[in-house]
Design a protein around this motif. Structure first.
Motif, PDB file in Angstrom:
ATOM      1  N   ALA A 102      82.688  45.050  -1.965  1.00 24.67           N
ATOM      2  CA  ALA A 102      83.807  45.529  -1.153  1.00 24.67           C
ATOM      3  C   ALA A 102      85.125  45.335  -1.887  1.00 24.67           C
ATOM      4  CB  ALA A 102      83.827  44.808   0.190  1.00 24.67           C
ATOM      5  N   GLU A 103      85.284  44.197  -2.539  1.00 26.16           N
ATOM      6  CA  GLU A 103      86.510  43.953  -3.311  1.00 26.16           C
ATOM      7  C   GLU A 103      86.614  44.920  -4.488  1.00 26.16           C
ATOM      8  OE1 GLU A 103      89.135  42.669  -6.360  1.00 26.16           O
ATOM      9  OE2 GLU A 103      86.944  42.627  -6.577  1.00 26.16           O
ATOM     10  N   ARG A 104      85.484  45.142  -5.157  1.00 25.26           N
ATOM     11  CA  ARG A 104      85.484  46.052  -6.309  1.00 25.26           C
ATOM     12  C   ARG A 104      85.837  47.474  -5.888  1.00 25.26           C
ATOM     13  NH1 ARG A 104      86.387  48.633  -9.737  1.00 25.26           N
ATOM     14  NH2 ARG A 104      85.358  49.117 -11.703  1.00 25.26           N
ATOM     15  N   LEU A 105      85.311  47.917  -4.759  1.00 19.39           N
ATOM     16  CA  LEU A 105      85.611  49.260  -4.275  1.00 19.39           C
ATOM     17  C   LEU A 105      87.086  49.396  -3.910  1.00 19.39           C
ATOM     18  CD1 LEU A 105      82.447  49.902  -2.072  1.00 19.39           C
ATOM     19  CD2 LEU A 105      83.024  51.060  -4.219  1.00 19.39           C
ATOM     20  N   SER A 106      87.680  48.336  -3.395  1.00 18.19           N
ATOM     21  CA  SER A 106      89.099  48.408  -3.027  1.00 18.19           C
ATOM     22  C   SER A 106      89.978  48.654  -4.247  1.00 18.19           C
ATOM     23  CB  SER A 106      89.530  47.119  -2.319  1.00 18.19           C
ATOM     24  OG  SER A 106      89.661  46.039  -3.242  1.00 18.19           O
ATOM     25  N   ARG A 107      89.497  48.262  -5.426  1.00 17.67           N
ATOM     26  CA  ARG A 107      90.300  48.437  -6.648  1.00 17.67           C
ATOM     27  C   ARG A 107      90.257  49.863  -7.187  1.00 17.67           C
ATOM     28  NH1 ARG A 107      88.235  45.038 -10.791  1.00 17.67           N
ATOM     29  NH2 ARG A 107      86.738  43.870  -9.546  1.00 17.67           N
ATOM     30  N   ILE A 108      89.221  50.631  -6.827  1.00 19.53           N
ATOM     31  CA  ILE A 108      89.150  52.004  -7.312  1.00 19.53           C
ATOM     32  C   ILE A 108      89.366  53.029  -6.206  1.00 19.53           C
ATOM     33  CG2 ILE A 108      87.626  51.425  -9.248  1.00 19.53           C
ATOM     34  CD1 ILE A 108      85.284  52.539  -7.626  1.00 19.53           C
ATOM     35  N   ALA A 109      89.447  52.572  -4.960  1.00 21.02           N
ATOM     36  CA  ALA A 109      89.588  53.478  -3.826  1.00 21.02           C
ATOM     37  C   ALA A 109      90.970  54.120  -3.804  1.00 21.02           C
ATOM     38  CB  ALA A 109      89.354  52.713  -2.530  1.00 21.02           C
ATOM     39  N   PRO A 110      91.117  55.205  -3.052  1.00 21.99           N
ATOM     40  CA  PRO A 110      92.447  55.807  -2.884  1.00 21.99           C
ATOM     41  C   PRO A 110      93.444  54.805  -2.318  1.00 21.99           C
ATOM     42  CG  PRO A 110      90.739  57.289  -2.081  1.00 21.99           C
ATOM     43  CD  PRO A 110      90.062  55.991  -2.390  1.00 21.99           C
ATOM     44  N   VAL A 111      94.705  55.108  -2.471  1.00 21.14           N
ATOM     45  CA  VAL A 111      95.783  54.206  -2.085  1.00 21.14           C
ATOM     46  C   VAL A 111      95.676  53.825  -0.610  1.00 21.14           C
ATOM     47  CG1 VAL A 111      97.366  56.114  -1.549  1.00 21.14           C
ATOM     48  CG2 VAL A 111      98.289  53.869  -2.180  1.00 21.14           C
ATOM     49  N   ASP A 112      95.971  52.562  -0.329  1.00 19.73           N
ATOM     50  CA  ASP A 112      96.016  52.004   1.025  1.00 19.73           C
ATOM     51  C   ASP A 112      94.640  51.860   1.672  1.00 19.73           C
ATOM     52  OD1 ASP A 112      98.797  51.783   0.954  1.00 19.73           O
ATOM     53  OD2 ASP A 112      99.084  53.807   1.731  1.00 19.73           O
ATOM     54  N   PHE A 268      82.217  58.833  -7.360  1.00 20.43           N
ATOM     55  CA  PHE A 268      81.542  58.163  -8.480  1.00 20.43           C
ATOM     56  C   PHE A 268      81.215  59.126  -9.617  1.00 20.43           C
ATOM     57  CE2 PHE A 268      80.708  55.802  -4.558  1.00 20.43           C
ATOM     58  CZ  PHE A 268      81.442  54.661  -4.872  1.00 20.43           C
ATOM     59  N   GLY A 269      82.243  59.929  -9.969  1.00 20.60           N
ATOM     60  CA  GLY A 269      82.202  60.660 -11.224  1.00 20.60           C
ATOM     61  C   GLY A 269      81.708  62.081 -11.175  1.00 20.60           C
ATOM     62  N   ALA A 290      78.067  57.452  -0.600  1.00 20.22           N
ATOM     63  CA  ALA A 290      76.656  57.051  -0.682  1.00 20.22           C
ATOM     64  C   ALA A 290      76.175  57.504  -2.056  1.00 20.22           C
ATOM     65  CB  ALA A 290      75.833  57.648   0.449  1.00 20.22           C
ATOM     66  N   LYS A 291      74.968  58.031  -2.149  1.00 14.16           N
ATOM     67  CA  LYS A 291      74.393  58.669  -3.327  1.00 14.16           C
ATOM     68  C   LYS A 291      74.789  57.980  -4.628  1.00 14.16           C
ATOM     69  CE  LYS A 291      73.803  63.155  -1.055  1.00 14.16           C
ATOM     70  NZ  LYS A 291      72.344  63.201  -0.937  1.00 14.16           N
ATOM     71  N   GLY A 292      75.858  58.428  -5.283  1.00 12.36           N
ATOM     72  CA  GLY A 292      76.208  57.915  -6.601  1.00 12.36           C
ATOM     73  C   GLY A 292      76.670  56.479  -6.642  1.00 12.36           C
ATOM     74  N   ILE A 293      76.868  55.836  -5.499  1.00  8.60           N
ATOM     75  CA  ILE A 293      77.335  54.449  -5.502  1.00  8.60           C
ATOM     76  C   ILE A 293      76.318  53.524  -6.152  1.00  8.60           C
ATOM     77  CG2 ILE A 293      76.416  53.860  -3.221  1.00  8.60           C
ATOM     78  CD1 ILE A 293      78.975  52.237  -2.728  1.00  8.60           C
ATOM     79  N   THR A 294      75.028  53.897  -6.101  1.00  9.52           N
ATOM     80  CA  THR A 294      73.986  53.118  -6.779  1.00  9.52           C
ATOM     81  C   THR A 294      73.274  53.923  -7.856  1.00  9.52           C
ATOM     82  OG1 THR A 294      72.315  53.785  -5.170  1.00  9.52           O
ATOM     83  CG2 THR A 294      73.519  51.741  -4.691  1.00  9.52           C
ATOM     84  N   ASN A 339      75.837  49.276 -11.257  1.00  9.63           N
ATOM     85  CA  ASN A 339      76.133  50.682 -11.524  1.00  9.63           C
ATOM     86  C   ASN A 339      77.592  50.867 -11.927  1.00  9.63           C
ATOM     87  OD1 ASN A 339      75.846  53.592 -11.468  1.00  9.63           O
ATOM     88  ND2 ASN A 339      76.836  53.553  -9.470  1.00  9.63           N
ATOM     89  N   LEU A 340      78.518  50.284 -11.179  1.00  9.61           N
ATOM     90  CA  LEU A 340      79.935  50.415 -11.515  1.00  9.61           C
ATOM     91  C   LEU A 340      80.236  49.796 -12.874  1.00  9.61           C
ATOM     92  CD1 LEU A 340      81.585  49.656  -8.048  1.00  9.61           C
ATOM     93  CD2 LEU A 340      81.038  51.875  -9.052  1.00  9.61           C
ATOM     94  N   GLU A 341      79.578  48.677 -13.155  1.00 10.43           N
ATOM     95  CA  GLU A 341      79.751  48.022 -14.463  1.00 10.43           C
ATOM     96  C   GLU A 341      79.280  48.939 -15.593  1.00 10.43           C
ATOM     97  OE1 GLU A 341      77.334  44.560 -16.810  1.00 10.43           O
ATOM     98  OE2 GLU A 341      77.863  44.148 -14.724  1.00 10.43           O
ATOM     99  N   ILE A 342      78.125  49.559 -15.427  1.00  8.87           N
ATOM    100  CA  ILE A 342      77.588  50.457 -16.457  1.00  8.87           C
ATOM    101  C   ILE A 342      78.484  51.679 -16.617  1.00  8.87           C
ATOM    102  CG2 ILE A 342      75.679  52.015 -17.012  1.00  8.87           C
ATOM    103  CD1 ILE A 342      73.822  49.933 -15.652  1.00  8.87           C
ATOM    104  N   MET A 343      78.929  52.243 -15.511  1.00 12.40           N
ATOM    105  CA  MET A 343      79.764  53.436 -15.592  1.00 12.40           C
ATOM    106  C   MET A 343      81.040  53.173 -16.371  1.00 12.40           C
ATOM    107  SD  MET A 343      79.329  55.359 -11.896  1.00 12.40           S
ATOM    108  CE  MET A 343      80.189  56.826 -12.480  1.00 12.40           C
ATOM    109  N   GLU A 344      81.622  51.996 -16.170  1.00  8.81           N
ATOM    110  CA  GLU A 344      82.827  51.652 -16.930  1.00  8.81           C
ATOM    111  C   GLU A 344      82.489  51.359 -18.389  1.00  8.81           C
ATOM    112  OE1 GLU A 344      84.901  48.493 -14.882  1.00  8.81           O
ATOM    113  OE2 GLU A 344      86.153  50.002 -13.884  1.00  8.81           O
TER     114      GLU A 344
END
Length: 460
Positions: A102-112, A268-269, A290-294, A339-344
């Motif tokens: 949840a914290e990681r998603l907040s860093r890439i999510a749209p503003v606010d 997710f890309g 959903a889907k691409g998140i994992t 997944n997010l780690e690999i994508m980066e």
């Protein structure tokens, strides 16, 4: 040649497995028309007979990383399962990998957008958005906001609530009246419209005027939310005109409803950004994913929620009476983090950004074929809308049966490509290849489609 083992597997499936969105009784007595996928590698999958295909649809828009990262995900899964196999996100309980994600998603999510409500998939994420919207308005003293607005031709899921937001009579009518009172407005497909709509400013103004008229007709005080995909999947990778999402934001602010970006496919890309809305300047109140998140390695969905909403629903004493048993399962959230780690690490978004221009040119060239009326999309997400043998561009019943239902999907598979061929409303050929695909794979996809549609063109 089909092996005996493959025949047995298909026959067993026919006797015991009910497939989704499938005429199960039409697969043959021994399941001879069933594709049994045995393994995957890179952007390819192999069937039970050992035939190899390019997975031109990333499974079902899920497998952003293709099929070669299994060992890394297995290691992440094993580590999580050794530590904790299950813990619910229920009545004051949480676990570390859900919190970290949840914290990681907040860093890439749209503003606010700072909070995440996990679910098990996309339809659940959409239903969660609806329930949060209703709770938000009720807590603000507006319980009469009971209507939703969605777009014509849109698909938002098959659970009863999400189905209410889906505009497809073939999917909705068998199940009776919708659970959510929904009004549908035009999507952003301008193919076949008047020439003046080629101008973004003109088209955007028309779309927003229609939406505003609908809001005023229904009563602004009755509208809870509007849901839309940044690039609409159903109807064929429909992109918005410039200024459209900014206009949606302005109307949401003016009339007090919430704006939801359904990014179950586009996040997710898929279109070269973490979120498809980033490409168009969207500022939604909630985002469903959903889907691409994992990358398809585990089931997971999520509704990302903006601070203006959480400031209301998190008031002391307020209860969000909603949840799912397996939402944010430790295994799924651990895999999503990997997944997010690999994508980066592997610069997957850069791969899409670097090759999307080449794919756009190759797909755009298909418009030279007589059967192709339009090509649209962006990133690694494209559709060809097909035109037929009648004067208005439609297909006769004979042509639909022979070309759309038979020849095109059969020839694509024979050539080694799995793509989506729609045979409902506007016929389409759609691709959404894994985001790790290289130029050679993308060129091969375009070449196969070109060859098959050239043959189909010769028959109309």
């Amino acid at each position: 040649m089909t092996t005996a083992a493959a025949q047995l597997t298909a026959a067993t499936a026919q006797r015991h497995l009910l497939l989704h969105m499938t005429a199960n009784g039409s697969l043959g007595d021994e399941g001879e028309d069933l594709l049994v996928v045995q393994r995957g590698e890179g952007p390819y999958i192999d069937d039970a007979d050992g035939r190899r295909y390019i997975d031109g649809l990333s499974g079902l828009y899920c497998c952003q990383l293709g099929y070669s990262y299994g060992p890394e995900f297995a290691e992440a899964a094993a580590r999580q399962l050794r530590e904790l196999c299950y813990s619910p996100l229920w009545t004051g309980s949480a676990h570390p990998s859900a919190i970290e994600l949840a914290e990681r998603l907040s860093r890439i999510a749209p503003v606010d957008i700072e909070h995440t409500f996990f679910s098990s998939g996309g339809a659940e994420a959409v239903e969660t958005a609806w329930k949060i919207a209703r709770r938000y308005h009720a807590l603000r003293g507006e319980p009469g906001r009971t209507k939703a607005i969605a777009r014509r031709g849109a698909y938002h899921g098959l659970t009863v609530g999400a189905l209410s937001l889906t505009d497809d009579p073939g999917l909705t009518e068998p199940y009776g009246p919708p659970a959510i009172d929904t009004r549908f407005v035009s999507n952003t497909n301008r193919f076949g419209l008047a020439p003046e709509f080629a101008d973004d400013e003109v088209y955007t103004a028309w779309l927003l005027a229609e939406l505003e008229a609908t809001i005023l007709t229904e009563g602004p005080e009755t509208v809870a939310m509007l849901i839309a995909e940044p690039v609409q999947n159903r109807g064929g990778c429909i992109t918005p005109p410039q200024g459209y999402w900014q206009g949606l934001r302005a109307l949401a602010d003016r009339y007090g409803f919430l704006l939801v970006a359904d990014e179950v496919i586009t996040a997710f890309g898929r279109v070269g950004e973490w979120f498809g809305g980033d490409l168009y300047g969207a500022r939604p109140d909630m985002v469903t994913v959903a889907k691409g998140i994992t990358a398809g390695y585990a089931p997971l969905g999520a509704t990302l929620v903006g601070t203006r909403i959480t400031e209301v629903i998190n008031r002391p004493g307020a209860v969000l009476n909603h949840g799912y048993t397996f939402a944010g399962h430790p295994l799924s959230t651990a895999i999503a983090l990997r997944n997010l780690e690999i994508m980066e690490r592997d610069r997957v978004l850069d791969n899409v950004r670097g090759l999307q221009g080449d794919l756009a040119r190759r797909m755009g060239a298909l418009k030279d074929l007589p059967i192709v009326g339009d090509v649209r999309g962006t990133g690694f997400f494209y559709s060809c809308e097909l035109v037929g043998d009648l004067d208005d561009g439609a297909f006769s019943a004979k042509a639909r049966t022979e070309l759309i239902a038979d020849l095109i999907p059969r020839r694509l598979r024979e050539a080694g490509l799995l793509a989506r061929v729609y045979n409902r409303s506007a016929p389409l050929v759609q691709i959404a290849p894994p985001l790790i695909s290289d130029r050679a794979v993308l060129d091969r996809i375009a070449a196969i489609i070109a060859g098959v549609l050239a043959e189909a063109s010769s028959r109309i």
